[in-house]
Design a protein around this motif. Structure first.
Motif, PDB file in Angstrom:
ATOM      1  N   SER A  35     108.868  26.093 -13.437  1.00 32.18           N
ATOM      2  CA  SER A  35     109.012  26.946 -12.265  1.00 32.18           C
ATOM      3  C   SER A  35     109.202  28.413 -12.618  1.00 32.18           C
ATOM      4  N   ARG A 195     113.862  26.115   2.589  1.00 31.29           N
ATOM      5  CA  ARG A 195     112.994  25.020   2.137  1.00 31.29           C
ATOM      6  C   ARG A 195     112.375  24.308   3.331  1.00 31.29           C
ATOM      7  N   TYR A 198     109.739  26.547   4.931  1.00 33.57           N
ATOM      8  CA  TYR A 198     108.498  26.538   4.146  1.00 33.57           C
ATOM      9  C   TYR A 198     107.702  25.275   4.411  1.00 33.57           C
ATOM     10  N   HIS A 229     109.963  29.469  -1.931  1.00 34.39           N
ATOM     11  CA  HIS A 229     109.457  28.166  -2.375  1.00 34.39           C
ATOM     12  C   HIS A 229     107.955  28.208  -2.666  1.00 34.39           C
ATOM     13  N   ASN A 232     107.623  28.567  -6.307  1.00 32.50           N
ATOM     14  CA  ASN A 232     108.228  27.556  -7.164  1.00 32.50           C
ATOM     15  C   ASN A 232     107.208  26.524  -7.624  1.00 32.50           C
ATOM     16  N   GLU A 234     106.793  23.311  -7.062  1.00 30.17           N
ATOM     17  CA  GLU A 234     107.053  22.096  -6.297  1.00 30.17           C
ATOM     18  C   GLU A 234     105.759  21.587  -5.675  1.00 30.17           C
TER      19      GLU A 234
END
Length: 389
Positions: A35, A195, A198, A229, A232, A234
């Motif tokens: 990340s 989060r 997003y 985010h 990131n 993810e």
């Protein structure tokens, strides 16, 4: 302080001996390498160590993992393995862990695994008609757990988002419409959860994209970009990059705007980097973005071949939903060049893929828009390496 604490635990484990609880810290460390530094090689390395710890513990005593080891396994799947393995494979691993965690009484870890397992199925192209019957039981478990543990971060809003997307793809739902995206955004603001915000915007983008409302998809994608985010490592970043880039290029061809072409190019380059980690997961996505980018120029030399490569890659690795999308967008490209009769076959193939995926709403709207002739569709069947034509 999270990165500092993680590094401290990793150093302590390396100096004093690795135990099963070390798996959690090592998994988070691998995630941070991905990340913060974009170091996929290091992420993969630490993932291997986590797997070795888990396997060693199973060999030693056959016992169920501790909660720390369980969190490590979950982080391994949802934050690291996503860059190297297919969503369907990760889903299977999470469901396997869910079963063992339930037996051990690790309810929190078990439900997190269950939540993500079905999300990976949904976004990874699993048959939606198989997912639908399990929605109600899964949602009930998550909702009851969230209601009884209000001091913890709730999984319920994310499960609701999954159901909203599933309904927009299939036209069916196993649970009542509890709320919509606007309600979830209000909840995110109330709980100050970036989060969740997003996730809501990315899901709204995907829903709009599959409805072929590219302007709405672009709007949601751009709002999502403002959240941390989006930077990131993810899993949702993968789909934000893919559908956001496609939406930008679609609207560029309709309305122009050099910033859209630039955005599409950036998303394409990002997906190309992802594809270096896993051909089976990312290659067809990168090629489709590349084909759409080339098709955005008046002289779209080479676009046809790239569309076909994307179709072949999606077919080889069993990505039925993205195979349908590649056929549809190739059909659009061919039709724009005057090849109306040829485009009908691509639209028919796309329709058949969407139907096999279980996305009846997506298939139906395509059929209405392009007067699909099923007889023109090439037969599809799933083979050992994917989908065979």
């Amino acid at each position: 302080f999270f990165p500092l604490i993680t590094c401290a635990i990793v150093n302590y484990s390396l100096q004093n001996g690795v135990c099963k609880e070390s798996a959690c810290a090592f998994a988070f460390y691998g995630f941070l390498k991905l990340s913060l530094e974009g170091d996929y090689t290091a992420g993969k390395y630490w993932a291997g160590i986590v797997r070795a710890i888990v396997a060693n513990q199973k060999t030693k005593n056959k016992s169920t993992s501790s909660s720390f080891q369980g969190i490590g396994q979950i982080v391994l799947c949802i934050a690291i393995e996503i860059w190297f393995h297919s969503p369907r494979d990760i889903s299977s691993s999470l469901l396997e862990y869910h079963d063992s965690a339930m037996k051990a009484g690790e309810i929190d870890c078990a439900l997190i695994s269950l939540d993500f397992a079905w999300r990976f199925k949904l976004l990874g192209g699993a048959n939606l008609s198989i997912i639908l019957p399990s929605v109600q039981d899964r949602f009930q478990l998550i909702a009851e757990h969230s209601d009884h543990n209000k001091n913890k971060k709730s999984l319920k809003p994310y499960a609701i988002l999954d159901n909203i997307l599933l309904f927009n793809l299939t036209g069916k739902s196993s649970i009542p419409a509890l709320c919509d995206a606007t309600d979830l955004l209000a909840e995110a603001e109330l709980t100050e959860s970036d989060r969740l915000s997003y996730h809501v915007h990315v899901y709204s983008m995907m829903i709009a994209f599959w409805a072929r409302d590219y302007h709405a998809a672009e709007k949601s994608s751009r709002i999502a970009m403002h959240y941390p985010h989006s930077k990131n490592s993810e899993f949702l970043v993968i789909y934000h990059t893919f559908f956001g880039g496609l939406a930008a290029l679609q609207i560029y061809r309709q309305d122009g705007g050099e910033e859209r072409l630039k955005e599409g190019r950036e998303m394409m380059d990002k997906m190309r980097k992802f594809s270096q980690n896993s051909v089976s997961v990312f290659r067809n996505k990168w090629l489709l973005l590349k084909a759409e980018y080339l098709a955005s120029f008046q002289r779209s030399d080479g676009a046809d071949d790239i569309y076909k490569e994307s179709i072949q890659a999606a077919q080889d690795y069993g990505n039925i939903h993205e195979l349908g999308l590649a056929y549809e967008l190739f059909g659009n490209h061919v039709a724009a060049g005057g090849g109306t009769s040829d485009s009908k076959q691509y639209y028919s193939n796309a329709y058949l893929c969407y139907k096999q995926w279980g996305a009846s709403v997506v298939a139906g709207s395509l059929s209405q828009k392009h007067d699909v002739d099923i007889k023109m569709a090439t037969g599809l069947r799933t083979g050992k390496r994917g989908i065979e034509l």
